[in-house]
Design an enzyme around this catalytic site. Sequence first.
Site, PDB file in Angstrom:
ATOM      1  N   GLY A  12       0.817  -1.349  -0.132  1.00 13.05           N
ATOM      2  CA  GLY A  12      -0.110   0.017  -0.140  1.00 13.05           C
ATOM      3  C   GLY A  12       0.947   1.223   0.085  1.00 13.05           C
ATOM      4  N   SER A  13       2.148   1.219  -0.615  1.00 12.71           N
ATOM      5  CA  SER A  13       2.774   2.496  -0.546  1.00 12.71           C
ATOM      6  C   SER A  13       2.056   3.444  -1.312  1.00 12.71           C
ATOM      7  CB  SER A  13       4.306   2.258  -0.840  1.00 12.71           C
ATOM      8  OG  SER A  13       4.280   1.953  -2.229  1.00 12.71           O
ATOM      9  N   ASN A  14       1.654   3.027  -2.692  1.00  8.12           N
ATOM     10  CA  ASN A  14       1.026   3.968  -3.834  1.00  8.12           C
ATOM     11  C   ASN A  14      -0.358   4.470  -2.851  1.00  8.12           C
ATOM     12  OD1 ASN A  14       2.178   4.163  -6.312  1.00  8.12           O
ATOM     13  ND2 ASN A  14       2.486   2.056  -5.961  1.00  8.12           N
ATOM     14  N   MET A  90      -4.012  -7.651  -6.777  1.00  7.05           N
ATOM     15  CA  MET A  90      -3.470  -8.544  -7.296  1.00  7.05           C
ATOM     16  C   MET A  90      -4.448  -9.537  -7.935  1.00  7.05           C
ATOM     17  SD  MET A  90      -0.477  -7.844  -7.110  1.00  7.05           S
ATOM     18  CE  MET A  90       0.389  -9.195  -7.792  1.00  7.05           C
ATOM     19  N   ARG A  91      -5.750  -9.243  -7.869  1.00 11.62           N
ATOM     20  CA  ARG A  91      -6.870  -9.991  -8.500  1.00 11.62           C
ATOM     21  C   ARG A  91      -7.351  -9.347  -9.915  1.00 11.62           C
ATOM     22  NH1 ARG A  91      -9.932 -13.474  -5.356  1.00 11.62           N
ATOM     23  NH2 ARG A  91     -12.070 -13.075  -6.525  1.00 11.62           N
ATOM     24  N   LEU A  92      -7.555 -10.294 -10.905  1.00 13.51           N
ATOM     25  CA  LEU A  92      -8.139 -10.017 -12.165  1.00 13.51           C
ATOM     26  C   LEU A  92      -9.548  -9.491 -11.940  1.00 13.51           C
ATOM     27  CD1 LEU A  92      -6.765 -12.559 -14.765  1.00 13.51           C
ATOM     28  CD2 LEU A  92      -6.317 -10.054 -14.612  1.00 13.51           C
ATOM     29  N   ASN A 107      -4.957   1.790 -13.201  1.00 10.24           N
ATOM     30  CA  ASN A 107      -3.998   0.715 -12.676  1.00 10.24           C
ATOM     31  C   ASN A 107      -2.634   1.434 -12.710  1.00 10.24           C
ATOM     32  OD1 ASN A 107      -2.908  -1.573 -11.309  1.00 10.24           O
ATOM     33  ND2 ASN A 107      -2.508  -2.390 -13.528  1.00 10.24           N
ATOM     34  N   HIS A 109       1.603   0.110 -13.264  1.00 13.42           N
ATOM     35  CA  HIS A 109       2.085  -0.986 -13.675  1.00 13.42           C
ATOM     36  C   HIS A 109       3.602  -0.776 -13.618  1.00 13.42           C
ATOM     37  CE1 HIS A 109       2.817  -4.577 -15.555  1.00 13.42           C
ATOM     38  NE2 HIS A 109       3.753  -4.284 -16.051  1.00 13.42           N
TER      39      HIS A 109
HETATM   40  C1  GRF Z   1       3.697  -1.222  -7.514  1.00 13.46           C
HETATM   41  O1  GRF Z   1       4.955  -1.499  -7.863  1.00 13.46           O
HETATM   42  C2  GRF Z   1       2.598  -1.238  -8.730  1.00 13.46           C
HETATM   43  O2  GRF Z   1       3.490  -0.856  -9.924  1.00 13.46           O
HETATM   44  C3  GRF Z   1       2.134  -2.644  -8.763  1.00 13.46           C
HETATM   45  O3  GRF Z   1       2.184  -3.162  -7.443  1.00 13.46           O
HETATM   46  C4  GRF Z   1       2.983  -2.357  -6.548  1.00 13.46           C
HETATM   47  C5  GRF Z   1       2.264  -1.973  -5.490  1.00 13.46           C
HETATM   48  O4  GRF Z   1       3.033  -1.605  -4.394  1.00 13.46           O
HETATM   49  N1  GRF Z   1       1.042  -2.684  -9.457  1.00 13.46           N
HETATM   50  P1  GRF Z   1       2.382  -0.786  -3.121  1.00 13.46           P
HETATM   51  O5  GRF Z   1       1.474  -1.748  -2.669  1.00 13.46           O
HETATM   52  O6  GRF Z   1       1.565   0.285  -3.549  1.00 13.46           O
HETATM   53  O7  GRF Z   1       3.634  -0.378  -2.238  1.00 13.46           O
END
Ligand code: GRF
Length: 201
Positions: A12-14, A90-92, A107, A109
């Site tokens: 969850g860093s994003n 991580m789920r489609l 999303n 990536h």
């Molecule tokens: C990120 O690197 C993003 O590109 C990918 O999953 C990772 C999520 O990281 N989709 P976080 O959980 O937000 O730290």
Amino acid sequence: MKNIAVLASGRGSNLEAILEAESRAEIAGRVILVISDRADAQALTRADKWNKRSMFLDPGAYSNRVEYDRKLISILKTAEIDLVVLAGYMRLLSPEFVKEYSYKIMNIHPSLLPAFPGTDGAGDALDYGVKISGCTVHFVDEGLDTGPIILQESVPVIQDETLETLKARINAVEHRLYPTAIDLFCRDKLKIEGRICNIVN
Ligand code: GRF
């Protein structure tokens, strides 16, 4: 003000970067809800820390992906969500979900799409030997990491790079790029024509 839901499976860093940007009023929207498919996701703890409504939705409680996603849709509808942000989810998503929130799901990536889609974009790029890597924010369509690209930024691969060092530098860029893309959406600055996403004034 747009209502945002964040779906996250892990660290969850994003999510944290998005919540920080929101707290600095850099996003013309607010995160209403954080949902995870993993009970132990750090993203849920982060949401709690920011006093955001958080929820673990257990995939084991549903017979299949379609049923799970129907439940998700009903939760999002009740919360009047305008934008669904996938942050390490991580789920489609089922085609029904994607259709319901057409061009309202984003999303991020860790590669320069269309190169290296899939679960290990940064690792695949490193193994391939690219010299320029990066990250992509895109709308989600029915394909795997194939939707219209909103923003991209490059990250050079340096001498003696490891997956850890590359991922960390990509992550740092993501934390800036994702809030920017979300803000553009919230201010109605993203216009889709075919598969091209234009940023308008
Ligand atoms: C990120 O690197 C993003 O590109 C990918 O999953 C990772 C999520 O990281 N989709 P976080 O959980 O937000 O730290």
